[in-house]
Design a protein around this motif. Structure first.
Motif, PDB file in Angstrom:
ATOM      1  N   ARG A  73       1.453  -1.339   0.022  1.00 55.65           N
ATOM      2  CA  ARG A  73      -0.245   0.665   0.047  1.00 55.65           C
ATOM      3  C   ARG A  73       0.979   1.055   0.287  1.00 55.65           C
ATOM      4  O   ARG A  73       0.587   2.583   0.575  1.00 55.65           O
ATOM      5  CB  ARG A  73      -0.913  -0.174   1.429  1.00 55.65           C
ATOM      6  CG  ARG A  73      -1.799  -1.250   1.436  1.00 55.65           C
ATOM      7  CD  ARG A  73      -2.919  -0.750  -0.108  1.00 55.65           C
ATOM      8  NE  ARG A  73      -3.643  -1.717   0.333  1.00 55.65           N
ATOM      9  CZ  ARG A  73      -4.540  -2.540  -0.981  1.00 55.65           C
ATOM     10  NH1 ARG A  73      -3.305  -2.892  -1.942  1.00 55.65           N
ATOM     11  NH2 ARG A  73      -5.216  -3.163  -0.335  1.00 55.65           N
ATOM     12  N   ALA A  74       2.074   0.945  -0.441  1.00 61.34           N
ATOM     13  CA  ALA A  74       3.258   2.010  -0.597  1.00 61.34           C
ATOM     14  C   ALA A  74       2.525   3.281  -2.003  1.00 61.34           C
ATOM     15  O   ALA A  74       2.005   2.473  -2.413  1.00 61.34           O
ATOM     16  CB  ALA A  74       4.187   1.530  -0.899  1.00 61.34           C
ATOM     17  N   LYS A  80       2.783  12.279  -3.534  1.00 58.87           N
ATOM     18  CA  LYS A  80       2.196  12.192  -2.275  1.00 58.87           C
ATOM     19  C   LYS A  80       2.164  13.936  -2.081  1.00 58.87           C
ATOM     20  O   LYS A  80       1.438  14.445  -1.888  1.00 58.87           O
ATOM     21  CB  LYS A  80       2.633  11.969  -0.795  1.00 58.87           C
ATOM     22  CG  LYS A  80       2.852  10.365  -0.660  1.00 58.87           C
ATOM     23  CD  LYS A  80       3.625  10.341  -0.116  1.00 58.87           C
ATOM     24  CE  LYS A  80       3.795   8.426   1.023  1.00 58.87           C
ATOM     25  NZ  LYS A  80       4.483   8.561   2.077  1.00 58.87           N
ATOM     26  N   TRP A  81       3.550  14.236  -2.410  1.00 61.61           N
ATOM     27  CA  TRP A  81       3.666  15.783  -1.837  1.00 61.61           C
ATOM     28  C   TRP A  81       3.457  16.442  -3.893  1.00 61.61           C
ATOM     29  O   TRP A  81       2.658  17.978  -3.371  1.00 61.61           O
ATOM     30  CB  TRP A  81       4.943  16.058  -2.457  1.00 61.61           C
ATOM     31  CG  TRP A  81       5.391  16.046  -0.698  1.00 61.61           C
ATOM     32  CD1 TRP A  81       6.723  14.682  -0.987  1.00 61.61           C
ATOM     33  CD2 TRP A  81       5.475  16.704   0.732  1.00 61.61           C
ATOM     34  NE1 TRP A  81       6.433  14.776   0.671  1.00 61.61           N
ATOM     35  CE2 TRP A  81       6.198  15.005   1.502  1.00 61.61           C
ATOM     36  CE3 TRP A  81       5.085  16.904   0.586  1.00 61.61           C
ATOM     37  CZ2 TRP A  81       6.052  15.728   2.653  1.00 61.61           C
ATOM     38  CZ3 TRP A  81       4.569  17.197   2.046  1.00 61.61           C
ATOM     39  CH2 TRP A  81       4.952  17.033   3.095  1.00 61.61           C
ATOM     40  N   ASP A 123       6.620   4.842   1.909  1.00 62.38           N
ATOM     41  CA  ASP A 123       6.812   5.808   0.415  1.00 62.38           C
ATOM     42  C   ASP A 123       7.479   4.147   0.002  1.00 62.38           C
ATOM     43  O   ASP A 123       7.748   3.303  -0.491  1.00 62.38           O
ATOM     44  CB  ASP A 123       8.339   6.278   0.623  1.00 62.38           C
ATOM     45  CG  ASP A 123       8.595   7.223   1.350  1.00 62.38           C
ATOM     46  OD1 ASP A 123       7.100   8.500   1.338  1.00 62.38           O
ATOM     47  OD2 ASP A 123       9.315   8.344   1.960  1.00 62.38           O
ATOM     48  N   ALA A 124       7.316   4.283  -1.113  1.00 62.09           N
ATOM     49  CA  ALA A 124       7.107   3.185  -2.744  1.00 62.09           C
ATOM     50  C   ALA A 124       8.511   3.091  -3.316  1.00 62.09           C
ATOM     51  O   ALA A 124       8.921   2.053  -3.466  1.00 62.09           O
ATOM     52  CB  ALA A 124       6.425   3.470  -3.713  1.00 62.09           C
ATOM     53  N   THR A 125       9.357   4.240  -2.828  1.00 65.56           N
ATOM     54  CA  THR A 125      10.914   3.740  -3.306  1.00 65.56           C
ATOM     55  C   THR A 125      11.310   2.620  -2.051  1.00 65.56           C
ATOM     56  O   THR A 125      12.691   1.973  -2.945  1.00 65.56           O
ATOM     57  CB  THR A 125      11.100   5.810  -3.069  1.00 65.56           C
ATOM     58  OG1 THR A 125      11.342   5.419  -1.322  1.00 65.56           O
ATOM     59  CG2 THR A 125      10.990   6.272  -3.791  1.00 65.56           C
ATOM     60  N   ARG A 126      10.895   2.343  -1.046  1.00 61.10           N
ATOM     61  CA  ARG A 126      11.503   1.375  -0.172  1.00 61.10           C
ATOM     62  C   ARG A 126      10.680   0.144  -0.472  1.00 61.10           C
ATOM     63  O   ARG A 126      10.787  -1.145  -0.029  1.00 61.10           O
ATOM     64  CB  ARG A 126      10.768   1.663   1.552  1.00 61.10           C
ATOM     65  CG  ARG A 126      11.379   2.610   1.643  1.00 61.10           C
ATOM     66  CD  ARG A 126      11.271   2.721   3.137  1.00 61.10           C
ATOM     67  NE  ARG A 126      10.216   3.991   2.993  1.00 61.10           N
ATOM     68  CZ  ARG A 126      10.158   4.526   4.516  1.00 61.10           C
ATOM     69  NH1 ARG A 126       9.452   3.295   5.171  1.00 61.10           N
ATOM     70  NH2 ARG A 126       8.940   5.353   4.971  1.00 61.10           N
ATOM     71  N   ALA A 127       9.511   0.249  -1.696  1.00 63.98           N
ATOM     72  CA  ALA A 127       9.253  -1.465  -2.060  1.00 63.98           C
ATOM     73  C   ALA A 127       9.746  -1.875  -2.844  1.00 63.98           C
ATOM     74  O   ALA A 127      10.997  -1.718  -3.117  1.00 63.98           O
ATOM     75  CB  ALA A 127       7.777  -1.156  -3.144  1.00 63.98           C
ATOM     76  N   PRO A 128      10.722  -3.217  -2.343  1.00 65.46           N
ATOM     77  CA  PRO A 128      10.935  -4.167  -3.292  1.00 65.46           C
ATOM     78  C   PRO A 128      11.111  -4.183  -4.689  1.00 65.46           C
ATOM     79  O   PRO A 128      10.429  -4.123  -5.553  1.00 65.46           O
ATOM     80  CB  PRO A 128      10.630  -6.188  -3.213  1.00 65.46           C
ATOM     81  CG  PRO A 128       9.344  -5.764  -1.243  1.00 65.46           C
ATOM     82  CD  PRO A 128       8.988  -4.177  -1.388  1.00 65.46           C
TER      83      PRO A 128
END
Length: 137
Positions: A73-74, A80-81, A123-128
């Motif tokens: 759910r990223a 976001k901004w 944050d989606a940047t942390r998604a695998p």
């Protein structure tokens, strides 16, 4: 295939294709968000065309955003901004348009709720990465 089924599949497919197009445009147009359009496309595509849905989920540029949403759910930080900025700009347009105070208050509450929901998503940047997901599966 029944005509109503064919019309339904065509409608879902058209919605999915339109949202894919808008989402792809959002990759290069600064104020056009990509993520919401991709989520709608991912929802509509299987109803219209399983082949289109498979292409969308496996796409090298569009697929990772969808996988990040489905798995964690990223939402990308940039999205976001950008959403917060567009919500604020929209509220300013309503205010400058002379909306009555109850409308301004309701709109502000709604926009703050949506914005807060987005900011609370990971944050989606942390998604695998795609390769890591493939190794796990």
């Amino acid at each position: 295939m029944r005509p109503t089924t064919m019309i339904s599949r065509l409608t879902w497919g058209t919605l999915a294709c339109g949202c894919i197009g808008l989402g792809a445009a959002g990759l290069v147009v600064p104020l056009l968000p990509t993520t919401p359009f991709l989520l709608v496309a991912a929802w509509a595509a299987p109803k219209g065309s399983p082949r289109l849905a498979r292409w969308l989920w496996e796409h090298p540029h569009l697929g990772p955003t969808l996988h990040a949403w489905r798995e964690q759910r990223a939402v990308p930080r940039r999205a976001k901004w950008l959403a917060w900025g567009l919500l604020a700009a929209s509220w300013l347009v309503v205010w400058r348009g002379g909306a009555p105070l109850p409308i301004l208050a309701l709109t502000a509450a709604l926009f703050c709720g949506v914005g807060t929901f987005l900011l609370l998503r990971p944050d989606a940047t942390r998604a695998p990465a795609m390769e890591e997901r493939e190794l796990v599966n």
